[in-house]
Design a protein around this motif. Sequence first.
Motif, PDB file in Angstrom:
ATOM      1  N   PRO A 147       0.820  -1.206   0.000  1.00  0.00           N
ATOM      2  CA  PRO A 147       0.000   0.000   0.000  1.00  0.00           C
ATOM      3  C   PRO A 147       0.857   1.260   0.000  1.00  0.00           C
ATOM      4  O   PRO A 147       1.960   1.282   0.535  1.00  0.00           O
ATOM      5  N   LEU A 148       0.311   2.297  -0.617  1.00  0.00           N
ATOM      6  CA  LEU A 148       0.990   3.581  -0.652  1.00  0.00           C
ATOM      7  C   LEU A 148       0.959   4.184   0.737  1.00  0.00           C
ATOM      8  O   LEU A 148      -0.084   4.249   1.378  1.00  0.00           O
ATOM      9  N   GLN A 149       2.114   4.604   1.232  1.00  0.00           N
ATOM     10  CA  GLN A 149       2.207   5.124   2.585  1.00  0.00           C
ATOM     11  C   GLN A 149       2.357   6.630   2.565  1.00  0.00           C
ATOM     12  O   GLN A 149       2.682   7.228   1.549  1.00  0.00           O
ATOM     13  N   CYS A 150       2.133   7.234   3.700  1.00  0.00           N
ATOM     14  CA  CYS A 150       2.243   8.679   3.852  1.00  0.00           C
ATOM     15  C   CYS A 150       3.694   9.104   3.641  1.00  0.00           C
ATOM     16  O   CYS A 150       4.612   8.462   4.142  1.00  0.00           O
ATOM     17  N   PRO A 151       3.945  10.207   2.912  1.00  0.00           N
ATOM     18  CA  PRO A 151       5.321  10.671   2.690  1.00  0.00           C
ATOM     19  C   PRO A 151       6.062  11.017   3.976  1.00  0.00           C
ATOM     20  O   PRO A 151       7.269  10.983   4.021  1.00  0.00           O
ATOM     21  N   LEU A 152       5.333  11.346   5.051  1.00  0.00           N
ATOM     22  CA  LEU A 152       5.991  11.675   6.312  1.00  0.00           C
ATOM     23  C   LEU A 152       6.736  10.483   6.885  1.00  0.00           C
ATOM     24  O   LEU A 152       7.733  10.637   7.569  1.00  0.00           O
ATOM     25  N   ILE A 153       6.264   9.294   6.588  1.00  0.00           N
ATOM     26  CA  ILE A 153       6.932   8.085   7.070  1.00  0.00           C
ATOM     27  C   ILE A 153       8.301   7.956   6.415  1.00  0.00           C
ATOM     28  O   ILE A 153       9.259   7.527   7.038  1.00  0.00           O
ATOM     29  N   VAL A 154       8.419   8.341   5.163  1.00  0.00           N
ATOM     30  CA  VAL A 154       9.696   8.250   4.463  1.00  0.00           C
ATOM     31  C   VAL A 154      10.727   9.144   5.134  1.00  0.00           C
ATOM     32  O   VAL A 154      11.887   8.784   5.264  1.00  0.00           O
ATOM     33  N   ILE A 155      10.323  10.302   5.612  1.00  0.00           N
ATOM     34  CA  ILE A 155      11.241  11.253   6.219  1.00  0.00           C
ATOM     35  C   ILE A 155      11.871  10.679   7.487  1.00  0.00           C
ATOM     36  O   ILE A 155      13.034  10.895   7.761  1.00  0.00           O
ATOM     37  N   THR A 156      11.111   9.902   8.248  1.00  0.00           N
ATOM     38  CA  THR A 156      11.592   9.410   9.526  1.00  0.00           C
ATOM     39  C   THR A 156      12.215   8.016   9.444  1.00  0.00           C
ATOM     40  O   THR A 156      12.629   7.488  10.461  1.00  0.00           O
ATOM     41  N   MET A 157      12.279   7.426   8.260  1.00  0.00           N
ATOM     42  CA  MET A 157      12.824   6.080   8.129  1.00  0.00           C
ATOM     43  C   MET A 157      14.337   6.094   8.283  1.00  0.00           C
ATOM     44  O   MET A 157      15.007   7.031   7.878  1.00  0.00           O
ATOM     45  N   GLU A 191       1.404   2.368 -10.596  1.00  0.00           N
ATOM     46  CA  GLU A 191       1.610   3.802 -10.361  1.00  0.00           C
ATOM     47  C   GLU A 191       1.952   4.074  -8.890  1.00  0.00           C
ATOM     48  O   GLU A 191       2.839   4.860  -8.587  1.00  0.00           O
ATOM     49  N   GLY A 192       1.292   3.392  -7.975  1.00  0.00           N
ATOM     50  CA  GLY A 192       1.582   3.564  -6.551  1.00  0.00           C
ATOM     51  C   GLY A 192       2.994   3.115  -6.199  1.00  0.00           C
ATOM     52  O   GLY A 192       3.681   3.765  -5.412  1.00  0.00           O
ATOM     53  N   GLN A 193       3.413   2.005  -6.783  1.00  0.00           N
ATOM     54  CA  GLN A 193       4.768   1.514  -6.545  1.00  0.00           C
ATOM     55  C   GLN A 193       5.795   2.473  -7.119  1.00  0.00           C
ATOM     56  O   GLN A 193       6.832   2.709  -6.512  1.00  0.00           O
ATOM     57  N   ARG A 194       5.499   3.037  -8.278  1.00  0.00           N
ATOM     58  CA  ARG A 194       6.427   3.969  -8.922  1.00  0.00           C
ATOM     59  C   ARG A 194       6.626   5.222  -8.055  1.00  0.00           C
ATOM     60  O   ARG A 194       7.753   5.681  -7.863  1.00  0.00           O
ATOM     61  N   VAL A 195       5.541   5.719  -7.486  1.00  0.00           N
ATOM     62  CA  VAL A 195       5.619   6.909  -6.628  1.00  0.00           C
ATOM     63  C   VAL A 195       6.408   6.589  -5.359  1.00  0.00           C
ATOM     64  O   VAL A 195       7.294   7.347  -4.952  1.00  0.00           O
ATOM     65  N   ARG A 196       6.098   5.471  -4.748  1.00  0.00           N
ATOM     66  CA  ARG A 196       6.786   5.086  -3.504  1.00  0.00           C
ATOM     67  C   ARG A 196       8.276   4.843  -3.753  1.00  0.00           C
ATOM     68  O   ARG A 196       9.124   5.243  -2.955  1.00  0.00           O
TER      69      ARG A 196
END
Length: 78
Positions: free
Chosen positions: A2-12, A37-42
């Motif tokens: 599933p596509l996750q919130c971009p804020l999660i990427v910042i804290t990984m 498309e969701g995978q490409r964005v993530r």
Amino acid sequence: MPLQCPLIVITMSTSNVLKELTEFKKEYVNQYFQFTEGQRVRYAELLNKRREIVSNYYKNDLVFKATAASKLAKKEVN
């Protein structure tokens, strides 16, 4: 995935980003070299985060530089 919130990427952490990128690469092969498309964005978000992490390593001088190490070794010998 599933596509996750971009804020999660910042804290990984670095290891989590690398693990998820590796999973995406395996999925890419299993899906006949196509992302949804969701995978490409993530994947793009994770790739940008990884590039940001590596650039911070260079800014903070946390990357091994062979030329610098060899200069230090030469100074110690003399």
